[in-house]
Design a protein around this motif. Structure first.
Motif, short mmCIF file in Angstrom:
data_model
loop_
_atom_site.label_atom_id
_atom_site.label_comp_id
_atom_site.label_asym_id
_atom_site.label_seq_id
_atom_site.Cartn_x
_atom_site.Cartn_y
_atom_site.Cartn_z
N ALA A 59 5.22 -5.28 -10.51
CA ALA A 59 5.62 -4.19 -9.61
C ALA A 59 6.46 -4.67 -8.43
O ALA A 59 7.07 -3.86 -7.73
N GLN A 60 6.51 -5.98 -8.22
CA GLN A 60 7.29 -6.54 -7.12
C GLN A 60 8.68 -6.99 -7.55
O GLN A 60 9.41 -7.61 -6.78
N HIS A 61 9.03 -6.67 -8.80
CA HIS A 61 10.33 -7.07 -9.34
C HIS A 61 11.04 -5.85 -9.89
O HIS A 61 10.60 -5.25 -10.88
N ARG A 100 11.40 -8.88 -25.41
CA ARG A 100 12.34 -10.01 -25.31
C ARG A 100 12.99 -10.06 -23.94
O ARG A 100 13.11 -11.12 -23.32
N ARG A 101 13.44 -8.88 -23.46
CA ARG A 101 14.07 -8.83 -22.13
C ARG A 101 13.06 -9.17 -21.04
O ARG A 101 13.37 -9.90 -20.10
N LEU A 102 11.85 -8.64 -21.15
CA LEU A 102 10.82 -8.91 -20.14
C LEU A 102 10.49 -10.40 -20.08
O LEU A 102 10.34 -10.97 -19.00
N ARG A 103 10.39 -11.05 -21.24
CA ARG A 103 10.15 -12.50 -21.26
C ARG A 103 11.29 -13.25 -20.57
O ARG A 103 11.06 -14.19 -19.81
N GLU A 104 12.51 -12.85 -20.89
CA GLU A 104 13.69 -13.50 -20.29
C GLU A 104 13.67 -13.36 -18.77
O GLU A 104 13.86 -14.32 -18.04
N TRP A 105 13.47 -12.13 -18.30
CA TRP A 105 13.44 -11.91 -16.85
C TRP A 105 12.27 -12.65 -16.22
O TRP A 105 12.41 -13.25 -15.16
N GLY A 106 11.11 -12.61 -16.87
CA GLY A 106 9.95 -13.31 -16.34
C GLY A 106 10.20 -14.80 -16.25
O GLY A 106 9.80 -15.45 -15.28
N SER A 107 10.86 -15.34 -17.23
CA SER A 107 11.19 -16.76 -17.23
C SER A 107 12.12 -17.10 -16.06
O SER A 107 11.92 -18.09 -15.36
N ARG A 108 13.12 -16.27 -15.86
CA ARG A 108 14.05 -16.51 -14.74
C ARG A 108 13.36 -16.37 -13.39
O ARG A 108 13.68 -17.09 -12.45
N HIS A 116 3.12 -15.74 -7.78
CA HIS A 116 4.27 -14.84 -7.66
C HIS A 116 5.37 -15.58 -6.92
O HIS A 116 5.13 -16.21 -5.90
N ARG A 117 6.58 -15.49 -7.44
CA ARG A 117 7.73 -16.05 -6.77
C ARG A 117 8.66 -14.91 -6.42
O ARG A 117 9.17 -14.23 -7.31
N PRO A 118 8.89 -14.68 -5.12
CA PRO A 118 9.81 -13.60 -4.74
C PRO A 118 11.21 -13.85 -5.28
O PRO A 118 11.62 -15.01 -5.46
N GLU A 119 11.90 -12.78 -5.52
CA GLU A 119 13.29 -12.90 -5.98
C GLU A 119 14.14 -13.43 -4.84
O GLU A 119 13.95 -13.05 -3.69
N PRO A 120 15.07 -14.31 -5.15
CA PRO A 120 15.94 -14.82 -4.09
C PRO A 120 16.81 -13.70 -3.53
O PRO A 120 17.23 -12.80 -4.26
#
Length: 124
Positions: A59-61, A100-108, A116-120
């Motif tokens: 929910a924070q992304h 697949r997209r969720l995994r990719e975004w989660g990996s990034r 939790h790592r905030p988005e830059p």
């Protein structure tokens, strides 16, 4: 655990429409996130999705919120009384692609089950 009875109650919350998060007020965002969280909790359990697909901090992304919101809208529209018999399989096909997209975004993002790592923030 969210059972089928609880999910049926969630149907009252969902309206098979697309949510435009950008146009929502802060209060509406909070309301929509709460409703989406109920559906995401059910989907995680029902489809046995792990934290690599949907991290606890989803929910924070924004990208994850948008993807999950679109999935929920598609799911809700796929199981209406007037839905086509092929709509549920369309949802499951799209769920596969979304994972697949969720995994990719989660990996990034680099978030894990416990971190939790905030988005830059973009450079001005």
């Amino acid at each position: 655990m969210i059972g089928d009875e609880s999910l049926m109650a969630l149907d009252d919350i969902f309206d098979p429409q697309v949510i435009c998060w950008r146009s929502l007020t802060a209060r509406a965002v909070d309301e929509q996130l709460a409703a989406l969280a109920d559906w995401v909790g059910w989907a995680v359990e029902r489809y046995q999705l792990d934290h690599k697909v949907i991290p606890p901090c989803w929910a924070q992304h924004g990208s994850l919120v948008e993807e999950l919101s679109a999935l929920r809208s598609l799911w809700d529209g796929s199981f209406q009384d007037d839905s086509s018999p092929s709509d549920p399989i369309t949802f499951h096909r799209e769920l596969d692609l979304a994972q697949r997209r969720l995994r990719e975004w989660g990996s990034r993002l680099g978030c894990s089950r416990t971190t939790h790592r905030p988005e830059p923030t973009p450079d001005p």
